[in-house]
Design an enzyme around this catalytic site. Structure first.
Site, short mmCIF file in Angstrom:
data_model
loop_
_atom_site.label_atom_id
_atom_site.label_comp_id
_atom_site.label_asym_id
_atom_site.label_seq_id
_atom_site.Cartn_x
_atom_site.Cartn_y
_atom_site.Cartn_z
N ASP A 132 7.98 -20.60 -24.56
CA ASP A 132 7.74 -19.38 -25.35
C ASP A 132 7.92 -18.12 -24.51
OD1 ASP A 132 5.44 -19.58 -23.78
OD2 ASP A 132 4.03 -19.47 -25.45
N TYR A 156 11.47 -16.56 -13.82
CA TYR A 156 11.40 -17.87 -14.49
C TYR A 156 11.88 -17.76 -15.94
CZ TYR A 156 9.25 -21.60 -17.27
OH TYR A 156 9.05 -22.61 -18.18
P1 NAD Z 1 7.14 -29.53 -13.62
O1 NAD Z 1 7.39 -28.45 -12.63
O2 NAD Z 1 5.83 -30.23 -13.63
O3 NAD Z 1 8.26 -30.66 -13.50
C1 NAD Z 1 9.61 -30.36 -13.30
C2 NAD Z 1 10.34 -31.63 -12.89
O4 NAD Z 1 11.73 -31.30 -12.73
C3 NAD Z 1 9.85 -32.24 -11.56
O5 NAD Z 1 9.71 -33.62 -11.69
C4 NAD Z 1 10.94 -31.88 -10.58
O6 NAD Z 1 11.09 -32.84 -9.53
C5 NAD Z 1 12.18 -31.86 -11.49
N1 NAD Z 1 13.23 -30.98 -10.95
C6 NAD Z 1 13.10 -29.70 -10.53
N2 NAD Z 1 14.27 -29.24 -10.06
C7 NAD Z 1 15.17 -30.26 -10.21
C8 NAD Z 1 16.55 -30.39 -9.91
N3 NAD Z 1 17.25 -29.39 -9.37
N4 NAD Z 1 17.16 -31.55 -10.23
C9 NAD Z 1 16.46 -32.58 -10.80
N5 NAD Z 1 15.15 -32.52 -11.06
C10 NAD Z 1 14.51 -31.36 -10.77
O7 NAD Z 1 7.45 -28.85 -15.03
P2 NAD Z 1 6.74 -29.06 -16.45
O8 NAD Z 1 5.58 -28.15 -16.53
O9 NAD Z 1 6.58 -30.50 -16.72
O10 NAD Z 1 7.88 -28.46 -17.40
C11 NAD Z 1 8.93 -29.29 -17.89
C12 NAD Z 1 9.85 -28.46 -18.77
O11 NAD Z 1 9.10 -27.92 -19.86
C13 NAD Z 1 10.48 -27.26 -18.05
O12 NAD Z 1 11.79 -27.12 -18.52
C14 NAD Z 1 9.62 -26.08 -18.49
O13 NAD Z 1 10.37 -24.89 -18.47
C15 NAD Z 1 9.25 -26.50 -19.90
N6 NAD Z 1 7.97 -25.97 -20.41
C16 NAD Z 1 6.81 -26.12 -19.67
C17 NAD Z 1 5.61 -25.66 -20.21
C18 NAD Z 1 4.30 -25.82 -19.47
O14 NAD Z 1 3.27 -25.31 -19.92
N7 NAD Z 1 4.25 -26.54 -18.34
C19 NAD Z 1 5.59 -25.06 -21.48
C20 NAD Z 1 6.80 -24.92 -22.18
C21 NAD Z 1 7.98 -25.39 -21.63
O1 DAU Z 2 4.00 -20.37 -21.87
C1 DAU Z 2 4.62 -21.50 -21.35
C2 DAU Z 2 4.64 -21.43 -19.84
O2 DAU Z 2 3.31 -21.68 -19.41
C3 DAU Z 2 5.59 -22.43 -19.20
O3 DAU Z 2 6.90 -22.11 -19.57
C4 DAU Z 2 5.45 -22.40 -17.67
O4 DAU Z 2 6.28 -23.40 -17.10
C5 DAU Z 2 4.01 -22.67 -17.32
O5 DAU Z 2 3.84 -22.60 -15.92
C6 DAU Z 2 3.09 -21.69 -18.02
O6 DAU Z 2 3.26 -20.34 -17.49
P1 DAU Z 2 2.02 -19.36 -17.25
O7 DAU Z 2 2.40 -18.35 -16.26
O8 DAU Z 2 1.44 -18.91 -18.54
O9 DAU Z 2 0.99 -20.45 -16.63
P2 DAU Z 2 -0.01 -20.36 -15.37
O10 DAU Z 2 -0.86 -21.60 -15.44
O11 DAU Z 2 0.69 -20.07 -14.11
O12 DAU Z 2 -0.93 -19.11 -15.74
C7 DAU Z 2 -1.68 -19.08 -16.95
C8 DAU Z 2 -2.41 -17.74 -16.99
O13 DAU Z 2 -3.43 -17.72 -15.95
C9 DAU Z 2 -1.52 -16.54 -16.71
O14 DAU Z 2 -1.97 -15.43 -17.49
C10 DAU Z 2 -1.75 -16.24 -15.22
C11 DAU Z 2 -3.19 -16.64 -15.02
N1 DAU Z 2 -3.53 -17.16 -13.67
C12 DAU Z 2 -2.77 -18.16 -13.14
C13 DAU Z 2 -3.03 -18.67 -11.87
C14 DAU Z 2 -2.18 -19.76 -11.29
C15 DAU Z 2 -4.62 -16.65 -12.98
O15 DAU Z 2 -5.35 -15.75 -13.46
N2 DAU Z 2 -4.89 -17.16 -11.73
C16 DAU Z 2 -4.13 -18.13 -11.13
O16 DAU Z 2 -4.42 -18.51 -9.96
#
Ligand code: NAD
Ligand code: DAU
Length: 350
Positions: A132, A156
């Site tokens: 999002d 990002y």
């Molecule tokens: P993550 O960072 O936990 O995992 C990413 C994975 O991709 C890892 O296993 C890493 O080894 C692999 N990777 C990274 N670079 C690579 C490369 N060059 N080649 C092959 N593998 C590689 O990420 P996540 O939180 O599980 O997110 C997964 C997907 O979902 C991402 O595309 C992210 O943008 C999307 N997403 C995440 C969230 C969230 O809240 N975490 C929300 C919405 C969308």
């Molecule tokens: O919205 C989806 C996204 O959510 C994904 O696409 C990203 O991969 C995922 O990392 C996540 O991004 P955010 O930046 O929202 O997540 P994060 O957990 O890093 O931070 C959540 C909120 O908390 C954000 O407002 C920043 C704040 N934060 C984060 C950290 C790590 C803090 O206040 N302190 C911290 O130490």
């Protein structure tokens, strides 16, 4: 027979998607392609890695030749693409890593799919998992819909927005069958402890400061990771080609309120005096370009595919805390070594 390439399957969300597909669809071949960066961990999959329909390929998506070899070796029919650099704070420190993996890596996969599937694009799906964050920041009201204009604010989100555009461009230009979903913040087991919820769980366990960025009034929409995996399953099988689906938890929390809830739950579970963990809260310098509020309108996937979250936030958070308390070895393995250096450079004198 389907032979599905799931990229990033050793990461947080990817491991839940791999587990769901391997166990639910024994008739499919599931190939997990992952470079095993700092965020990739095969421990996340050790319960299913002996399954006869599961295969692992350690490949970087920057290596176009290696991707092609995997496509040929496993006769890949479909892709679910999750591999990415995913942490906003790291993207502020090293934007180019995000350009390489998230943009060039995605285009490498699209190119391979384009060449390998050219005999009949209609029988192959390229499913791109996005965020999002591509929509930018909301004010106090409103929700992101599938037609909200893109307005990424961090390296990002700019790299993810670019990859989304490439997927659509390949659908338009080459008539490949694609689908994109944009999801809100996930939480749950196997979440790498650099992100808010697992970082704060770990810091509460170890009685370290809880670094809340800025005024703590930033808002995120939280979804239990297994509900995201179920949405991906549904979109993969029933989503309309070349469409976008927004996925969200209908569950907005201001960071500070979420952190206080986490502290209360953890004091109870750890048998600590009420208020002990809240005393660890420390306001620190804000994240540059910090998006104020995200919130998803997930009514399209609800109406068209019947999806809605199955786990309430209270249940999901409680299950997540229990998982981290029961899996201290997993957490300790990660929080030693390179992670310790990252933590020090990120939070010392902030
Ligand atoms: P993550 O960072 O936990 O995992 C990413 C994975 O991709 C890892 O296993 C890493 O080894 C692999 N990777 C990274 N670079 C690579 C490369 N060059 N080649 C092959 N593998 C590689 O990420 P996540 O939180 O599980 O997110 C997964 C997907 O979902 C991402 O595309 C992210 O943008 C999307 N997403 C995440 C969230 C969230 O809240 N975490 C929300 C919405 C969308
Ligand atoms: O919205 C989806 C996204 O959510 C994904 O696409 C990203 O991969 C995922 O990392 C996540 O991004 P955010 O930046 O929202 O997540 P994060 O957990 O890093 O931070 C959540 C909120 O908390 C954000 O407002 C920043 C704040 N934060 C984060 C950290 C790590 C803090 O206040 N302190 C911290 O130490």
């Amino acid at each position: 027979m389907k032979s599905i390439l799931i990229t990033g399957g050793a990461g947080f969300i990817g491991s839940h998607v791999v587990r769901l597909f391997v166990t639910k669809y024994p008739e499919y071949k599931i190939v997990n392609l992952d470079a095993l960066t700092y965020a990739g961990n095969l421990e996340n999959l050790k319960d299913i890695d002996h399954s006869p329909n599961y295969y692992f390929e350690k490949v970087n998506i920057l290596d176009a030749e290696a991707i092609t070899e995997v496509f040929i070796k496993h006769a890949i029919t479909d892709v679910i693409h999750l591999a990415a650099e995913s942490h906003v704070d790291r993207s502020i420190i090293s934007p180019l890593d995000f350009v390489y993996t998230n943009i060039i890596g995605t285009v490498n996969l699209l190119n391979t799919a384009r060449h390998q599937w050219k005999a009949d694009y209609s029988s192959h799906l390229f499913y791109h998992i996005s965020t999002d964050e591509v929509y930018g920041a909301l004010g106090d009201t409103g929700l992101f819909t599938e037609t909200t204009p893109y307005h990424p604010n961090s390296p990002y989100s700019a790299s993810k927005a670019s990859s989304d555009h490439f997927v659509r461009a390949y659908a338009e230009t080459y008539h490949m069958k694609t689908v994109v979903s944009n999801c809100s913040n996930n939480y749950g087991p196997f979440h790498f402890p650099e992100k808010l919820i697992p970082l704060f769980i770990n810091n509460i366990i170890t009685k370290k400061p809880l670094p809340v960025y800025g005024d703590g009034l930033y808002t995120r929409d939280w979804l239990f990771v297994k509900d995201h995996a179920l949405a991906i399953d549904l979109i993969f099988h029933q989503g309309k080609a070349d469409e976008t689906y927004n996925i969200g938890g209908f569950n907005e929390w201001r960071n500070i309120d979420l952190v206080k809830l986490l502290c209360t739950l953890m004091d109870e579970k750890l048998g600590r005096v009420k208020g002990e963990s809240e005393a660890l809260i420390t306001y620190v310098k804000d994240r540059p370009g910090h998006d104020r509020r995200y919130a998803i309108d997930a009514s399209k996937i609800n109406k068209e595919l019947g999806w809605k979250p199955t786990v309430t936030f209270e249940e999901g958070l409680s299950q997540t805390i229990d998982w981290y308390l029961e899996n201290t070895e997993w957490l300790n393995n990660i929080t030693s070594g390179a992670y310790a250096k990252y933590y020090e450079s990120m939070y010392t004198n902030r």
